[in-house]
Design an enzyme around this catalytic site. Structure first.
Site, PDB file in Angstrom:
ATOM      1  CE1 TYR A  77      -3.156  -3.171   0.902  1.00 25.37           C
ATOM      2  CE2 TYR A  77      -4.179  -1.432  -0.402  1.00 25.37           C
ATOM      3  CZ  TYR A  77      -4.163  -2.735   0.057  1.00 25.37           C
ATOM      4  OH  TYR A  77      -5.150  -3.601  -0.342  1.00 25.37           O
ATOM      5  CG  HIS A 131     -13.847  -0.940  -3.044  1.00 25.77           C
ATOM      6  ND1 HIS A 131     -13.673  -1.381  -4.331  1.00 25.77           N
ATOM      7  CD2 HIS A 131     -14.988  -1.552  -2.608  1.00 25.77           C
ATOM      8  CE1 HIS A 131     -14.659  -2.220  -4.659  1.00 25.77           C
ATOM      9  NE2 HIS A 131     -15.467  -2.333  -3.640  1.00 25.77           N
ATOM     10  CB  CYS A 200      -3.401   3.151  16.786  1.00 27.25           C
ATOM     11  SG  CYS A 200      -4.795   4.166  17.303  1.00 27.25           S
ATOM     12  CB  CYS A 203      -5.546   2.214  21.215  1.00 28.63           C
ATOM     13  SG  CYS A 203      -4.886   1.359  19.764  1.00 28.63           S
TER      14      CYS A 203
HETATM   15  C1  BV8 Z   1     -17.792  -8.360   0.679  1.00 29.24           C
HETATM   16  C2  BV8 Z   1      -9.698  -1.905  -2.277  1.00 29.24           C
HETATM   17  C3  BV8 Z   1     -18.885  -9.570   2.297  1.00 29.24           C
HETATM   18  C4  BV8 Z   1      -8.394  -2.545  -1.889  1.00 29.24           C
HETATM   19  C5  BV8 Z   1     -10.936  -3.634  -3.490  1.00 29.24           C
HETATM   20  C6  BV8 Z   1     -18.829 -14.385  -5.330  1.00 29.24           C
HETATM   21  C7  BV8 Z   1     -19.925 -13.600  -5.589  1.00 29.24           C
HETATM   22  C8  BV8 Z   1     -20.091 -12.360  -4.980  1.00 29.24           C
HETATM   23  C9  BV8 Z   1     -19.113 -11.879  -4.104  1.00 29.24           C
HETATM   24  C10 BV8 Z   1     -18.023 -12.676  -3.872  1.00 29.24           C
HETATM   25  C11 BV8 Z   1     -17.866 -13.910  -4.458  1.00 29.24           C
HETATM   26  N1  BV8 Z   1     -16.687 -14.434  -4.009  1.00 29.24           N
HETATM   27  C12 BV8 Z   1     -16.109 -13.555  -3.164  1.00 29.24           C
HETATM   28  C13 BV8 Z   1     -16.921 -12.496  -3.069  1.00 29.24           C
HETATM   29  C14 BV8 Z   1     -16.704 -11.323  -2.295  1.00 29.24           C
HETATM   30  C15 BV8 Z   1     -15.690 -10.374  -2.924  1.00 29.24           C
HETATM   31  C16 BV8 Z   1     -15.660 -10.384  -4.438  1.00 29.24           C
HETATM   32  O1  BV8 Z   1     -16.464  -9.742  -5.086  1.00 29.24           O
HETATM   33  N2  BV8 Z   1     -14.688 -11.113  -4.987  1.00 29.24           N
HETATM   34  C17 BV8 Z   1     -14.542 -11.162  -6.430  1.00 29.24           C
HETATM   35  C18 BV8 Z   1     -13.059 -11.283  -6.768  1.00 29.24           C
HETATM   36  C19 BV8 Z   1     -15.361 -12.343  -6.944  1.00 29.24           C
HETATM   37  N3  BV8 Z   1     -16.108  -9.077  -2.491  1.00 29.24           N
HETATM   38  C20 BV8 Z   1     -15.720  -8.667  -1.282  1.00 29.24           C
HETATM   39  O2  BV8 Z   1     -15.002  -9.300  -0.531  1.00 29.24           O
HETATM   40  C21 BV8 Z   1     -16.289  -7.324  -0.848  1.00 29.24           C
HETATM   41  N4  BV8 Z   1     -16.851  -7.473   0.447  1.00 29.24           N
HETATM   42  O3  BV8 Z   1     -18.296  -9.043  -0.176  1.00 29.24           O
HETATM   43  O4  BV8 Z   1     -18.089  -8.445   1.988  1.00 29.24           O
HETATM   44  C22 BV8 Z   1     -19.267  -9.472   3.699  1.00 29.24           C
HETATM   45  C23 BV8 Z   1     -20.611  -9.632   3.997  1.00 29.24           C
HETATM   46  C24 BV8 Z   1     -20.972  -9.584   5.296  1.00 29.24           C
HETATM   47  C25 BV8 Z   1     -20.016  -9.343   6.303  1.00 29.24           C
HETATM   48  C26 BV8 Z   1     -18.664  -9.156   5.960  1.00 29.24           C
HETATM   49  C27 BV8 Z   1     -18.292  -9.216   4.648  1.00 29.24           C
HETATM   50  C28 BV8 Z   1     -15.213  -6.276  -0.742  1.00 29.24           C
HETATM   51  C29 BV8 Z   1     -14.576  -6.090  -2.087  1.00 29.24           C
HETATM   52  C30 BV8 Z   1     -13.630  -4.886  -2.035  1.00 29.24           C
HETATM   53  C31 BV8 Z   1     -12.210  -5.357  -2.318  1.00 29.24           C
HETATM   54  N5  BV8 Z   1     -11.340  -4.177  -2.379  1.00 29.24           N
HETATM   55  N6  BV8 Z   1     -10.204  -2.510  -3.524  1.00 29.24           N
HETATM   56  C32 BV8 Z   1      -7.311  -2.239  -2.872  1.00 29.24           C
HETATM   57  O5  BV8 Z   1      -7.515  -1.464  -3.816  1.00 29.24           O
HETATM   58  O6  BV8 Z   1      -6.211  -2.784  -2.664  1.00 29.24           O
HETATM   59  S1  BV8 Z   1     -11.365  -4.348  -4.939  1.00 29.24           S
HETATM   60  C33 BV8 Z   1     -10.359  -3.753  -6.160  1.00 29.24           C
HETATM   61  O7  BV8 Z   1     -10.442  -4.686  -7.194  1.00 29.24           O
HETATM   62  C34 BV8 Z   1     -10.836  -2.469  -6.776  1.00 29.24           C
HETATM   63  O8  BV8 Z   1     -11.321  -1.576  -5.823  1.00 29.24           O
HETATM   64  C35 BV8 Z   1     -11.860  -2.921  -7.750  1.00 29.24           C
HETATM   65  O9  BV8 Z   1     -13.113  -3.028  -7.158  1.00 29.24           O
HETATM   66  C36 BV8 Z   1     -11.365  -4.297  -8.099  1.00 29.24           C
HETATM   67  C37 BV8 Z   1     -10.644  -4.259  -9.421  1.00 29.24           C
HETATM   68  O10 BV8 Z   1     -11.574  -4.044 -10.345  1.00 29.24           O
HETATM   69  P1  BV8 Z   1     -11.420  -2.901 -11.449  1.00 29.24           P
HETATM   70  O11 BV8 Z   1     -11.387  -1.568 -10.842  1.00 29.24           O
HETATM   71  O12 BV8 Z   1     -12.478  -3.230 -12.406  1.00 29.24           O
HETATM   72  O13 BV8 Z   1      -9.985  -3.120 -12.085  1.00 29.24           O
HETATM   73  P2  BV8 Z   1      -9.561  -4.242 -13.135  1.00 29.24           P
HETATM   74  O14 BV8 Z   1      -8.091  -4.160 -13.317  1.00 29.24           O
HETATM   75  O15 BV8 Z   1     -10.184  -5.543 -12.739  1.00 29.24           O
HETATM   76  O16 BV8 Z   1     -10.282  -3.794 -14.489  1.00 29.24           O
HETATM   77  C38 BV8 Z   1      -9.872  -2.616 -15.156  1.00 29.24           C
HETATM   78  C39 BV8 Z   1     -10.821  -2.495 -16.337  1.00 29.24           C
HETATM   79  O17 BV8 Z   1     -10.516  -1.290 -17.008  1.00 29.24           O
HETATM   80  C40 BV8 Z   1     -10.663  -3.621 -17.334  1.00 29.24           C
HETATM   81  O18 BV8 Z   1     -11.955  -3.990 -17.810  1.00 29.24           O
HETATM   82  C41 BV8 Z   1      -9.835  -2.983 -18.461  1.00 29.24           C
HETATM   83  O19 BV8 Z   1     -10.178  -3.524 -19.726  1.00 29.24           O
HETATM   84  C42 BV8 Z   1     -10.279  -1.553 -18.384  1.00 29.24           C
HETATM   85  N7  BV8 Z   1      -9.268  -0.563 -18.775  1.00 29.24           N
HETATM   86  C43 BV8 Z   1      -7.923  -0.618 -18.626  1.00 29.24           C
HETATM   87  N8  BV8 Z   1      -7.369   0.541 -19.063  1.00 29.24           N
HETATM   88  C44 BV8 Z   1      -8.384   1.337 -19.467  1.00 29.24           C
HETATM   89  C45 BV8 Z   1      -9.608   0.651 -19.288  1.00 29.24           C
HETATM   90  N9  BV8 Z   1     -10.799   1.178 -19.610  1.00 29.24           N
HETATM   91  C46 BV8 Z   1     -10.809   2.433 -20.121  1.00 29.24           C
HETATM   92  N10 BV8 Z   1      -9.686   3.170 -20.304  1.00 29.24           N
HETATM   93  C47 BV8 Z   1      -8.463   2.651 -20.004  1.00 29.24           C
HETATM   94  N11 BV8 Z   1      -7.349   3.392 -20.219  1.00 29.24           N
END
Ligand code: BV8
Length: 301
Positions: A77, A131, A200, A203
């Site tokens: 990070y 997020h 922190c 605490c």
């Molecule tokens: C939760 C912060 C539950 C940290 C991030 C199955 C079904 C449903 C859910 C789940 C499941 N299995 C697991 C889960 C839960 C999980 C999830 O969804 N997993 C996925 C992998 C399946 N979700 C969670 O855990 C969430 N919490 O569900 O809690 C719960 C319920 C009750 C009680 C407690 C808990 C929390 C998810 C948040 C994770 N944190 N970020 C950090 O940044 O380090 S996620 C992180 O990854 C990003 O924030 C973002 O959301 C994700 C990446 O996605 P994108 O932003 O889309 O980036 P990516 O590279 O993938 O894509 C880029 C796109 O841009 C591409 O399409 C590319 O073609 C395009 N592109 C590239 N360049 C350009 C462009 N487009 C235009 N112009 C360009 N120049």
């Protein structure tokens, strides 16, 4: 304005039909992801050179990872804070901020933690950070509620100094090199003593952690409530723009279907037509293929 900048990047017919719809739209959402900041030089997660190509996200972006190796997670990070502080918002960030000023019924839902939308003066009341942010830090202790904004110190503690070649100290090969002690980095990667990680101030027990939402963690309650109130209050949603996101992470990606269920037409802006996310997103009404930094100023003009 140079001719190159004037060359339309989207087919005229699509542009006209989209702009006709946009002009008569009042309730508009945008779901944005890492692709929005790609033109600002920040790596996406999945794309070429993406963060997840060199790391297992679940190895670094989870509470378990932080519990297991807080120093490595902090290095990940700290590197991203460093990159984001050096980056500048691009024309897509500014175009969305401009639309928010023109249309009070427009709300941006951002998955990005890089702080670039706020730095593009996107009206704060019309921007929801799903997020969290690299520039919030909070206590990792269960019983402490300390949170602080920290977007001015890089590195946040001296021990997290980025290697002079500014390479990512947490890539698989960098970690292996450190473990095998055959680092090919110019600057040997420091082993970090936990006492040198940020503590922190409230605490004085828990380590501070990045104020982002990790996998397995709930999104901020107030953010989720505000968004569901906004969606409920809308008779109908006219448009959702899905910009630079693979829409594979939930519950963020779920907002596209929520908008569709309220009548929204869908415009997808993405570099890659084949990055077909699970949610079958690309059955949208418009697909603008290319760099968001080029397309957004054009279609929101
Ligand atoms: C939760 C912060 C539950 C940290 C991030 C199955 C079904 C449903 C859910 C789940 C499941 N299995 C697991 C889960 C839960 C999980 C999830 O969804 N997993 C996925 C992998 C399946 N979700 C969670 O855990 C969430 N919490 O569900 O809690 C719960 C319920 C009750 C009680 C407690 C808990 C929390 C998810 C948040 C994770 N944190 N970020 C950090 O940044 O380090 S996620 C992180 O990854 C990003 O924030 C973002 O959301 C994700 C990446 O996605 P994108 O932003 O889309 O980036 P990516 O590279 O993938 O894509 C880029 C796109 O841009 C591409 O399409 C590319 O073609 C395009 N592109 C590239 N360049 C350009 C462009 N487009 C235009 N112009 C360009 N120049």
């Amino acid at each position: 304005v140079s001719a190159a900048a004037r060359t339309p990047v989207v087919p005229q017919a699509d542009l006209e039909s989209f702009q006709a719809h946009l002009n008569q739209s009042t309730r508009i959402l945008a779901l944005v992801g890492a692709g929005l900041s790609a033109a600002s030089g920040l790596p996406t997660f999945r794309g070429a050179g993406g963060l997840w190509r060199t790391h297992e996200a679940t190895q670094l972006a989870t509470p378990e990872a932080f519990g297991r190796d807080p120093a490595l997670v902090w290095q990940f990070y700290s590197y991203r804070r460093h990159m984001a502080l050096k980056a500048k918002p691009n024309l897509a960030h500014y175009a969305l901020a401009e639309l928010a000023r023109k249309k009070e019924g427009f709300l941006t839902l951002s998955q990005n933690v890089d702080g670039l939308s706020p730095r593009a003066q996107h009206p704060a009341g019309q921007l929801k950070l799903l997020h969290g942010s690299l520039f919030d830090v909070k206590c990792s202790g269960f019983f402490c509620d300390h949170v602080e904004r920290n977007n001015y110190i890089d590195p946040i503690v001296p021990a997290l100094e980025i290697p002079t070649d500014e390479s990512d100290p947490t890539t698989t090969e960098a970690v292996q090199a450190r473990e095998l002690d055959i680092s090919d980095h110019k600057v040997p990667l420091p082993e970090i003593d936990l006492d040198h990680l940020p503590l922190c101030p409230k605490c004085m027990k828990g380590l501070l952690r990045p104020g982002v939402v990790w996998f397995g963690e709930m999104l901020p309650r107030d953010v989720m409530r505000d968004i569901s109130d906004w969606i409920k209050a809308a008779e109908q949603i006219d448009l959702i723009m899905v910009i630079g996101t693979s829409a594979k992470v939930y519950p963020a990606a779920g907002y596209v279907d929520a908008a569709r269920s309220k009548g929204a037409r869908v415009a997808v802006i993405n570099m890659d037509r084949n990055d077909e996310p699970a949610s079958g997103l690309y059955k949208g009404d418009w697909f603008f293929e290319g760099d968001a930094a080029q397309i957004m100023p054009e279609i929101l003009r």
